[in-house]
Design a protein around this motif. Sequence first.
Motif, PDB file in Angstrom:
ATOM      1  N   ALA A   1       0.828  -1.202   0.000  1.00 58.79           N
ATOM      2  CA  ALA A   1       0.000   0.000   0.000  1.00 58.79           C
ATOM      3  C   ALA A   1       0.864   1.254   0.000  1.00 58.79           C
ATOM      4  CB  ALA A   1      -0.929  -0.008   1.215  1.00 58.79           C
TER       5      ALA A   1
ATOM      6  N   THR B   1      -1.444   0.161  10.336  1.00 60.69           N
ATOM      7  CA  THR B   1      -2.349  -0.936  10.000  1.00 60.69           C
ATOM      8  C   THR B   1      -3.558  -0.836  10.918  1.00 60.69           C
ATOM      9  OG1 THR B   1      -1.457  -2.446  11.638  1.00 60.69           O
ATOM     10  CG2 THR B   1      -0.400  -2.449   9.477  1.00 60.69           C
TER      11      THR B   1
ATOM     12  N   ALA C   1      -3.461   0.087   6.416  1.00 56.72           N
ATOM     13  CA  ALA C   1      -3.453  -1.193   5.708  1.00 56.72           C
ATOM     14  C   ALA C   1      -4.055  -2.289   6.571  1.00 56.72           C
ATOM     15  CB  ALA C   1      -2.026  -1.537   5.339  1.00 56.72           C
TER      16      ALA C   1
END
Length: 903
Positions: A577, A595, A618
């Motif tokens: 990403a 994340t 992410a």
Amino acid sequence: MSLTVWPPAAVDHHALAADEVVLLMGGDPLRGLREEEAARRLRACGPNELPGAGRGGALRRWLNQFRNPLIYVLLVSGVVTALLGELVDSTVIFAVVLVNALVGHVQESRAEAALDGLRAMVRTRARAVRDGTVRTVPSDALVPGDLVLVEAGDKVPADMRLLRHNGLCVDESALTGESVPVAKDDAVLPADTPVADRRNMLYSAGLVTAGTGAGVVVATGAATEMGRIHRLVGGTRTLATPLTRKLAGFSTILTVGILALAVVTFAVGTARGEAAVEMLTAAVALAVGAIPEGLPAAVTITLAIGVSRMARRRAVVRRLPVVETLGSTTVICTDKTGTLTENQMTTRAIWTPAGVVEVTGAGYAPRGELLDPSGRPADLDRDQALRWTLLAGAACNDAALIERDGRWSVSGDPTEAAMVVAAAKAGLGRERIHAELPRIGEIPFSSERRYMATLHTRAGGEKVICVKGAVERIVGMCRAQMDADGRAVPLDRAAAEAAADRLAGRGLRVLATAVAFPPGHASREEFHAGALDGTLVLTGMQAMQDPPRPAAARAVRTCREAGIAVKMITGDHASTASALARQIGLLDGGGRVLTGADLDALPGPEYSRALEEAVVVARVSPEQKLRMVQVLQGRGHVVAMTGDGVNDAPALRRADIGIAMGRGGTEVARDAADMVLVDDDFATIEAAAEEGRGVFDNITKFIAWTLPTNIGEGMVILVAVLLGLTLPILPVQILWINMTTAVLLGLMLAFEPKEEGIMRRPPRAPDRPLLTGALVTRVLVVSALLVGGAWWLFRWELADGAGMAEARTAAINLFVAVQAFYLFSCRSLTGPMRRSGVFANRWIWGGVGLQLLAQLAITYWAPMNTVFQTAPIAGHTWLRVLALALLATVIVTVDKRLRRAHW
Ligand code: ATP
């Protein structure tokens, strides 16, 4: 089978066995209908859609134009003047009402038609079995008797009796109001079971939240339960939005205020000894002049034009209020795959414990090679791990390659397609894999699980489990890894994860594959998600490229300039990403990469701060998306959020603007969304935000134009009566000005193109009032200029020896001229008019031209002179009109300059 009465008369399908229903509907539980039979039935029963607004709708829409307190006042005024014998006045008043209603009606019909057209662009599709094969058909082509398959994410396309089911759950809240999804089965039920409890039926508009099923269609279109409800509520659709409602409230207050002023005028005038009839006409003219009757129509028209402009830029608005909200958006949370990227996956590299193999070739064509580090073609027989990585990837897979005229495309998920292509490049074609490893069970992919698994048999009855999914997920379930000889050796977790990181750092999307060879007795029942942990053998990883969309970088930049933060919220790995984020400039201004788990580990206030700073989040699950929306909203943001899965629906509903994908994505997501991107492209969101700002601007511009005009029209009469002066403009003349300028001048602002630099302003605060301080001042300045100017010219003309009719005609023309000049000034709220391009809005020039003709007619055409008590004026009077109008424009321009900072 030929049926004379079709569809069969009302039957309790839920009280019959499934095969009885199939028989009754003339269907086939395995092969479905024949195409010809389906076509015949479609002709007989009509398309599977709810009846549109139709003629009744048109009448209702017409009557709706009159449902507004402002219009009531006008209608009563018209009747009163007619009773008083003032036929010219009452005719003009009724003409005002009719012209306005006509314009409103025509424009709303066009808006409705546009909305209907848009609905067709995101038409629901259904999977029906016809002639023994599964076909994707538009859901309006379904007929009673069709055999239809549904799976999680689908919208139930018609009323069906369930034949087969596997963990099927359906959200039927649209029909029953019950918000918890209901589990379905096919058992026969008593005839008197209420609709909400008929577990063996699927009803149109239900949303499949889990599992799969097959059913036979028993009713379509208006004959469905949804059709019945639709009839009950009359199928009215409204074009109302928070803004139109706010304006409706404003209109009511305004009406009361204006009526009070009219009463005062009448009372003061008669007390002063003026004739009651004259004072009544004056009061009526005041009311008619001061009422901004064009306002509701202008707002609806502007919104409708906004909707169709957005559609042209491939954003389909499902709920009108969103057009307004778009202008205030402060954060866009966007998916990565398919939205910022092309969603055209190509496997570029394959890692196995033995090393990395590079894959050549572009697109979906299965042409290319697998090259080992020395540049030689890889040998599958010498690297079993590579062979199983390709096999597992292609076997645990629902995508298919399609070749048409030498061009290759895919059906199904592009991630899976990439794996099919990679296997085919190594000579492992799909037919061969299907023949070698027939599938007997599956655990479908879900964004929470992040993997998919399938169970296969091999020759000799041996079983194989193939799994593919997110690297950490798969590695976490493995007990061993495969070596080149196909043996299970101890798992080197660190090496696998480091390899995944390296590949992800190249911007590649990495999926791991694993296999298990369960002992012979393993049955399908033992094949479920929980049973895989600790049993798998890691074979390798496939790393695929997904190029960024060409327009993504520019769109991200534009959003930034417009004060709209962009956050990439993805299910993918953080390294993949952030590599993409760097490519499209998302990380240019700094910002954090986190994340979902990082965020969840933080306590409340820190979570909120970290989320504000995050640019990439992410490994996010749908529930985490919901929390993010809530937290961002808690920080005062107006949030646009994209989503495509079933579980994204709550976040989409919660977001201020839920955005679903027209191409990818599920029906459930589309149903929950406010807006659908026809081409799934991020740049479309940016375009829609831009259009949203344009809409709001144009509404503000119309208000900025109409209020001073209306106040001016009312004030001319009010001041004259209160001060006991001769009216510079007669009531009937005020009515004329009002009728012509509202339609010919004001409404044209709805067609104004967006101002240049519209995306260099910060977003509009949602609670910011329409009438800001600067706007109120301008309204008052212009009102004063209109009244003062008309008065002054009237006196000047009289002093110069002009007759009363002539002096009034001069005043009327000045009034209209100032309105027309001011109209141009309103084209840009802050800057000079040329900023919007002098000829950019042709409608305005057309309107002004017509208005000029109308003024010439009322000034020089004898019949109109008689009706409106006007008289021709001399050339030098026109010069005075022009000079005064220009002076007024200069004053407005100076005011605009002084207050630029306050907009
Ligand atoms: P985005 O949210 O930006 O669209 P994404 O497609 O990676 O990103 P998900 O669809 O939620 O998000 O996928 C999450 C992870 O699950 C992926 O990164 C991948 O590792 C894995 N995955 C995706 N598709 C499949 C599939 N068809 N089968 C198995 N695993 C998959």
